[in-house]
Design a protein around this motif. Structure first.
Motif, short mmCIF file in Angstrom:
data_model
loop_
_atom_site.label_atom_id
_atom_site.label_comp_id
_atom_site.label_asym_id
_atom_site.label_seq_id
_atom_site.Cartn_x
_atom_site.Cartn_y
_atom_site.Cartn_z
N ASN A 1 12.05 -41.79 25.51
CA ASN A 1 11.08 -42.65 26.21
C ASN A 1 9.69 -42.01 26.26
OD1 ASN A 1 10.12 -44.85 27.61
ND2 ASN A 1 11.22 -44.44 29.48
N PRO A 2 9.51 -40.80 26.80
CA PRO A 2 8.17 -40.21 26.78
C PRO A 2 7.66 -39.93 25.38
CG PRO A 2 9.78 -38.63 27.61
CD PRO A 2 10.46 -39.96 27.57
N VAL A 3 8.56 -39.57 24.46
CA VAL A 3 8.11 -39.29 23.09
C VAL A 3 7.50 -40.54 22.46
CG1 VAL A 3 8.93 -38.76 20.76
CG2 VAL A 3 9.68 -37.37 22.69
N LEU A 4 8.16 -41.67 22.59
CA LEU A 4 7.65 -42.91 21.99
C LEU A 4 6.43 -43.44 22.74
CD1 LEU A 4 11.00 -44.65 21.07
CD2 LEU A 4 9.30 -43.72 19.50
N LEU A 5 6.43 -43.34 24.07
CA LEU A 5 5.24 -43.74 24.82
C LEU A 5 4.02 -42.96 24.35
CD1 LEU A 5 6.64 -44.10 28.45
CD2 LEU A 5 5.52 -45.90 27.14
N THR A 6 4.21 -41.66 24.15
CA THR A 6 3.10 -40.81 23.69
C THR A 6 2.66 -41.20 22.29
OG1 THR A 6 3.86 -38.95 25.05
CG2 THR A 6 2.42 -38.43 23.19
N ALA A 7 3.62 -41.37 21.39
CA ALA A 7 3.27 -41.70 20.00
C ALA A 7 2.52 -43.02 19.93
CB ALA A 7 4.54 -41.76 19.15
N PHE A 8 3.01 -44.03 20.63
CA PHE A 8 2.37 -45.35 20.58
C PHE A 8 0.96 -45.29 21.15
CE2 PHE A 8 6.84 -47.40 21.00
CZ PHE A 8 7.10 -47.08 19.68
N ALA A 9 0.79 -44.60 22.29
CA ALA A 9 -0.53 -44.52 22.91
C ALA A 9 -1.50 -43.75 22.02
CB ALA A 9 -0.42 -43.86 24.28
N ALA A 10 -1.03 -42.63 21.47
CA ALA A 10 -1.93 -41.79 20.65
C ALA A 10 -2.39 -42.55 19.41
CB ALA A 10 -1.22 -40.49 20.27
N ILE A 11 -1.47 -43.21 18.73
CA ILE A 11 -1.85 -43.90 17.50
C ILE A 11 -2.74 -45.11 17.79
CG2 ILE A 11 -0.96 -45.24 15.55
CD1 ILE A 11 1.55 -43.46 15.66
N ALA A 12 -2.28 -46.00 18.67
CA ALA A 12 -2.99 -47.26 18.87
C ALA A 12 -4.30 -47.07 19.62
CB ALA A 12 -2.09 -48.23 19.63
N LEU A 13 -4.30 -46.28 20.69
CA LEU A 13 -5.50 -46.18 21.53
C LEU A 13 -6.59 -45.35 20.86
CD1 LEU A 13 -3.92 -45.76 25.08
CD2 LEU A 13 -4.66 -47.84 23.91
N VAL A 14 -6.22 -44.30 20.14
CA VAL A 14 -7.23 -43.52 19.43
C VAL A 14 -7.86 -44.36 18.33
CG1 VAL A 14 -7.55 -41.56 17.87
CG2 VAL A 14 -6.30 -41.25 20.01
N ALA A 15 -7.04 -45.08 17.57
CA ALA A 15 -7.59 -45.96 16.52
C ALA A 15 -8.51 -47.01 17.13
CB ALA A 15 -6.45 -46.62 15.76
N ALA A 16 -8.08 -47.61 18.24
CA ALA A 16 -8.89 -48.67 18.86
C ALA A 16 -10.20 -48.13 19.40
CB ALA A 16 -8.09 -49.32 19.99
N ARG A 17 -10.16 -46.94 19.99
CA ARG A 17 -11.41 -46.40 20.58
C ARG A 17 -12.41 -45.99 19.51
NH1 ARG A 17 -15.45 -45.82 21.95
NH2 ARG A 17 -16.38 -44.99 23.86
N ILE A 18 -11.93 -45.60 18.34
CA ILE A 18 -12.85 -45.33 17.23
C ILE A 18 -13.51 -46.62 16.77
CG2 ILE A 18 -12.89 -44.67 14.77
CD1 ILE A 18 -10.93 -42.43 15.46
N ARG A 19 -12.75 -47.71 16.77
CA ARG A 19 -13.27 -48.98 16.30
C ARG A 19 -14.12 -49.71 17.33
NH1 ARG A 19 -15.51 -51.24 14.01
NH2 ARG A 19 -14.81 -53.35 14.45
N GLY B 1 -3.73 -42.03 14.08
CA GLY B 1 -4.54 -43.10 14.66
C GLY B 1 -6.00 -42.98 14.29
N ALA B 2 -6.51 -41.74 14.23
CA ALA B 2 -7.91 -41.54 13.86
C ALA B 2 -8.17 -41.99 12.43
CB ALA B 2 -8.30 -40.08 14.03
N TRP B 3 -7.22 -41.71 11.55
CA TRP B 3 -7.39 -42.18 10.17
C TRP B 3 -7.41 -43.70 10.12
CZ3 TRP B 3 -4.62 -45.21 6.76
CH2 TRP B 3 -5.03 -45.16 5.42
N LEU B 4 -6.48 -44.33 10.85
CA LEU B 4 -6.44 -45.79 10.90
C LEU B 4 -7.75 -46.35 11.43
CD1 LEU B 4 -5.04 -48.57 10.82
CD2 LEU B 4 -4.05 -48.02 13.06
N GLY B 5 -8.24 -45.81 12.56
CA GLY B 5 -9.49 -46.29 13.12
C GLY B 5 -10.67 -46.09 12.19
#
Length: 613
Positions: free
Chosen positions: A248-266, A377-381
């Protein structure tokens, strides 16, 4: 509420042929309709779809190939999303269904996935100038936005999971878990289709410039991306996960790091709060819907902690200037402070409170996952940001943005996330022990309930357990009672649990260490559809703990050789990796800038610099 044994027996394998035919015919009708729209739009007469797209384009200032497809994709995802958040509680509450068309939630998922496929086709049909600088070439003079192709391929893979799921059930039995291989593929297809919509929004912004509607559409899509990622966690949200709590914490962390970092770059400052508002609004809609249809309601992870962390890091390390530092710092803090925030939230609002001992394993692992996910996530953003740079086909490339993680670094980060999940998710069953059961019965038949006490052997078997609970499901709802220690090795359930009828199933669940899951049966009625015998504990009996999945997934066939299981898992994994590779490849091509080629022939005297001065 109970279900008949005959109803259960009818649904143990794949779908009935009549239901397969209905689904096939409906699919072919949709494909034919989309093909007709593509043909008429390409040959000139036009369609009502094109006219609607032109009206929306005039109202929003967006190109026609995004003005209609993005809202259509959102509507499709709404239907599919509500269906998924209805379907999983349905199975927890009522058990197996009697075929794909016997479960009302499947209609919403089916229509939603059809809509996603149609969205990709319609976006291709509507592709006219102005187009992005880089477009996908379908023919000598036919170019379409890359986002449309990503939507179509992602939706196609997700839609293909439907027949693959039926084949899987016929070969291996029903995998009654959200994380069954074909279920993961289905959600993944929807996720990648949403990434296609995100790419389409970036391409629309490139063409339309800095208007309001491209930003509104993009923030809305990102909110749906976050929701789609968190759909993978629904078993934890319902309080009945079949996998270790560490996941649970592992996936919560992965999802937040990928999606939110990409979104904040964009997206600009504060936009993650808007993304969170959309995500939370959607979750509340799902809660209201599940309450309205009488199903168990998934609890909602906090997420806000990670949102605030990434926004705060962006203030200190602006991603427009310090992209790599922003990503690494965000990922590290999401994996530590964000996990601590979710730990506190679990004790306030989640069905399973994380024990403090979990943090010893979760914090270091999540710190690594956070950094690795943030690099991906940074690469995606960054790729989306490169696509969104304002310009049109034929224009000069936009100025280069600050360098972020390379594709190699992002790929290694994503591989690290997969590796961490590959370790944290599969359960072990090395705990050996038994328990003497004491039952205090009341009621009879469907209304029979029992008060439960256990004396475990050895007495320290459940010391420092991650959870030690009595879990009941599939009789019309979910019942979860803690086992509290009242003496040396003696435990008592905090309340009575169902133990009657043909629907309810009740087991004692013991989770020790980071990944060990075992259970013992209290009440499992006979199930001729599998077939499986009744396992019912008697008062005073001593019962051994066994691997939990042997009790929670009795529908799984035990006569399938191990090589077939291996081949099945590898086949689905290969399809998922193909979907990931296609999406990444298309995104990389959409964001690639053309480099000026040096002039052919000898270099002029005085050097190239002097000649061009």
């Amino acid at each position: 509420m109970s279900r008949s044994l005959e109803g259960l027996a009818a649904s143990a394998g794949g779908a009935a042929l009549s239901q397969v035919v209905i689904v096939f015919v409906a699919t072919m009708v949709m494909f034919a309709a989309v093909a007709l729209v593509i043909w008429r739009e390409a040959t000139g007469p036009g369609t009502f779809v094109g006219r609607a797209a032109d009206r929306l384009a005039a109202a929003t200032g967006m190109p026609r190939w995004a003005a209609l497809p993005v809202p259509l994709q959102v509507v499709s995802v709404v239907l599919a999303g509500v269906g998924v958040y209805w379907d999983v509680p349905y199975h927890y509450d009522l058990g197996r269904d009697e075929g794909p068309l016997a479960n009302p939630s499947h209609y919403l998922m089916f229509i939603g996935l059809l809509g996603m496929v149609a969205t990709g086709g319609i976006a291709i049909a509507l592709a006219r100038k102005p187009l992005p600088r880089r477009a996908f070439r379908l023919g000598p003079s036919w170019r379409v936005p890359y986002g449309a192709v990503v939507i179509l391929t992602g939706a196609f893979f997700g839609f293909a999971a439907f027949p693959m799921d039926d084949v899987w059930h016929r070969m291996f039995g029903q995998d009654v878990t959200l994380w069954g291989p074909t279920h993961v593929l289905l959600l993944g297809g929807a996720l990648f289709a949403l990434l296609g919509s995100w790419l389409l929004c970036a391409e629309a912004r490139q063409v339309a410039g800095h208007g309001r509607w491209p930003r509104v559409f993009e923030i809305t899509v990102v909110g749906w991306v976050v929701l789609c990622l968190h759909a993978y966690l629904m078993e934890f949200d319902l309080g009945g996960p079949q996998f270790p709590l560490l996941a649970n914490p592992v996936l919560l962390t992965a999802f937040a790091a990928i999606a939110l970092v990409a979104a904040r770059i964009r997206l600009p400052r504060g936009s993650l709060l808007a993304v969170f508002a959309i995500y939370m609004g959607l979750r509340l809609v799902v809660v209201a819907f599940d309450i309205a249809v009488g199903r168990s309601v998934p609890h909602i992870p906090l997420v806000l902690g990670a949102v605030l962390i990434v926004e705060a890091v962006a203030l200190a390390l602006p991603p427009a200037r310090r992209r790599a530092a922003f990503a690494v710092t965000s990922g590290l803090l999401v994996g530590t402070l964000g996990v601590l925030a979710e730990f506190g939230w679990s004790h306030l609002a989640m069905p399973i409170a994380w024990p403090a001992d979990l943090l010893a394993a979760a914090l270091p692992l999540c710190a690594v996952v956070g950094v690795a996910g943030a690099l991906a996530g940074a690469w995606l953003g960054e790729r989306l940001d490169a696509v969104a740079a304002v310009g049109r086909a034929g224009d000069a490339p936009a100025p280069a943005a600050p360098a972020g993680p390379s594709a190699l670094v992002a790929g290694l980060g994503l591989a690290a996330v997969f590796a961490a999940c590959g370790w944290a998710i599969p359960p072990t069953d090395t705990t050996h022990g038994s328990a003497t059961v004491t039952l205090e019965e009341s009621g009879s038949g469907d209304d029979r309930v029992v008060g439960l006490s256990l004396r475990v052997h050895p007495a320290d078997l459940a010391d420092d357990a991650t959870w030690f609970t009595v879990f009941s499901w599939q009789g019309g709802g979910i019942v979860r009672e803690e086992l509290t220690e009242v003496g040396d090795g003696l435990y008592r359930a905090t309340g009575p649990v169902p133990a009657g009828g043909t629907g309810w199933k009740t087991v004692v669940r013991l989770h020790t260490g980071p990944r060990d899951l075992v259970a013992l049966p209290v009440y499992l009625p006979a199930d001729p559809g599998i077939p499986a015998p009744a396992l019912i504990a008697e008062d005073g009996a001593t019962v051994d703990f066994v691997a939990e999945q042997d009790l929670l997934r009795r529908e799984t066939r035990g006569d399938v050789p191990s090589w077939m299981w291996t081949l099945g898992y590898l086949s689905v994994a290969a399809v998922f990796l193909l979907m990931l590779g296609v999406t990444v490849g298309l995104l990389a091509r959409a964001s690639r800038t053309r480099r000026k080629r040096p002039p052919l022939g000898p270099v002029p005297l005085g050097g190239g610099r002097a000649a061009t001065a």
